[in-house]
Scaffold this active site. Structure first.
Site, short mmCIF file in Angstrom:
data_model
loop_
_atom_site.label_atom_id
_atom_site.label_comp_id
_atom_site.label_asym_id
_atom_site.label_seq_id
_atom_site.Cartn_x
_atom_site.Cartn_y
_atom_site.Cartn_z
N ASP A 108 44.62 12.38 29.92
CA ASP A 108 45.90 12.41 30.63
C ASP A 108 46.14 13.83 31.15
O ASP A 108 46.55 14.73 30.41
CB ASP A 108 47.03 11.98 29.68
CG ASP A 108 46.97 10.49 29.36
OD1 ASP A 108 45.87 9.92 29.42
OD2 ASP A 108 48.03 9.91 29.05
N LYS A 182 51.20 8.45 35.69
CA LYS A 182 52.02 8.45 34.47
C LYS A 182 53.28 9.27 34.72
O LYS A 182 53.23 10.32 35.35
CB LYS A 182 51.19 9.03 33.32
CG LYS A 182 51.92 9.19 31.99
CD LYS A 182 50.95 9.74 30.94
CE LYS A 182 51.64 10.12 29.66
NZ LYS A 182 50.69 10.69 28.65
N LYS A 216 51.84 4.16 33.96
CA LYS A 216 52.20 4.33 32.55
C LYS A 216 53.58 4.96 32.48
O LYS A 216 53.83 6.00 33.08
CB LYS A 216 51.19 5.20 31.82
CG LYS A 216 51.59 5.48 30.36
CD LYS A 216 50.53 6.27 29.61
CE LYS A 216 51.02 6.65 28.22
NZ LYS A 216 50.00 7.39 27.43
#
Length: 256
Positions: A108, A182, A216
């Site tokens: 990430d 995300k 996400k």
């Protein structure tokens, strides 16, 4: 009515990335005490059947060992360039390479959203391209954290589109499902008390402008009903440090 019941009765555990990203200093613990907290999070995630455990890079090898010893399918994720995203591209590549060697499944990356806000679009495209290439070449899932609380609605749209277009222009369609956009780190400090994580409006903007890339929602999901609402919108993963409580229908007991 059938659709409502489906979501109400839905087991959300496979969508949850159980998250613990505090350093020992941030948690007010010694290094050894913080290590024990991480170990407990990993074991809880295994027992609960969550999708993934999201931890700091230096904890990846520890988590991987616990998972292998338990013969679990739990995935290990870690953060790169966390939490500000301002480390250089070279530093992010180096940090990601080490995480891959240590056994991380998901990477990430915090994109350099401050550089983006300053108009350094070419730099952001290069960052997204090279880091994604590294992850996908090692069969890893890559997520790009855009930090929605630091952006205007227009910037959320523009950065989501930039990431989407970079991926579509450089990778095959079967890669798209492995590159997420995300929402948040959960560590950004807002000055006006506004949410620092995922919100319905920010997630809608991401869904509308990052598709076909998956989304996400990280931070801001406080209970089961909010998690279900995110999933109904189309979110594919949810990051929370209160995964067990949320899955059990309780309110989140942590701020992230």
């Amino acid at each position: 009515m059938r659709g409502f019941f489906y979501f109400y009765a839905m087991n959300i555990k496979p969508y949850l990335d159980s998250t613990y990203l505090k350093t020992a200093i941030q948690a007010g613990l010694t290094d050894e005490e913080n290590k024990i907290v991480v170990e407990n999070y990993v074991r809880e995630a295994i027992a609960e059947g969550f999708k993934l455990i999201m931890i700091r890079p230096q904890m990846v090898s520890l988590a991987k060992k616990i998972i292998l010893d338990a013969q679990s399918k739990l995935l290990v994720g870690t953060v790169i360039g966390f939490p500000e995203g301002t480390t250089s591209l070279e530093q992010k590549i180096s940090e990601a390479q080490q995480a891959i060697e240590d056994g991380a499944d998901d990477l990430d990356f915090v994109c350099n959203y401050e550089a983006f806000k300053e108009g350094q679009v070419a730099y952001l495209k290069r960052e997204v391209l090279e880091c994604t290439q590294l992850g996908l070449s090692h069969n890893k899932t890559v997520k790009w954290i855009i930090e929605v609380a630091a952006l205007s609605d227009q910037q959320i749209i523009q950065l989501s589109v930039l990431i989407k277009n970079t991926i579509i222009s450089n990778f095959k369609e079967d890669s798209y499902a492995h590159v997420f956009v995300k929402s948040s780190t959960g560590f950004y400090k807002t000055t006006d008390g506004s949410p620092n994580g995922a919100t319905i409006p920010s997630i809608l903007l991401m869904l509308e402008n990052a598709s076909p890339l998956p989304i996400k929602a990280a931070g801001g999901v406080k209970n089961y009903d909010e998690a279900i609402e995110m999933l109904k919108l189309g979110v594919k993963r949810i990051g929370t440090s209160s995964a067990k409580a949320i899955a059990a229908g309780e309110n989140a007991n942590n701020s992230y």
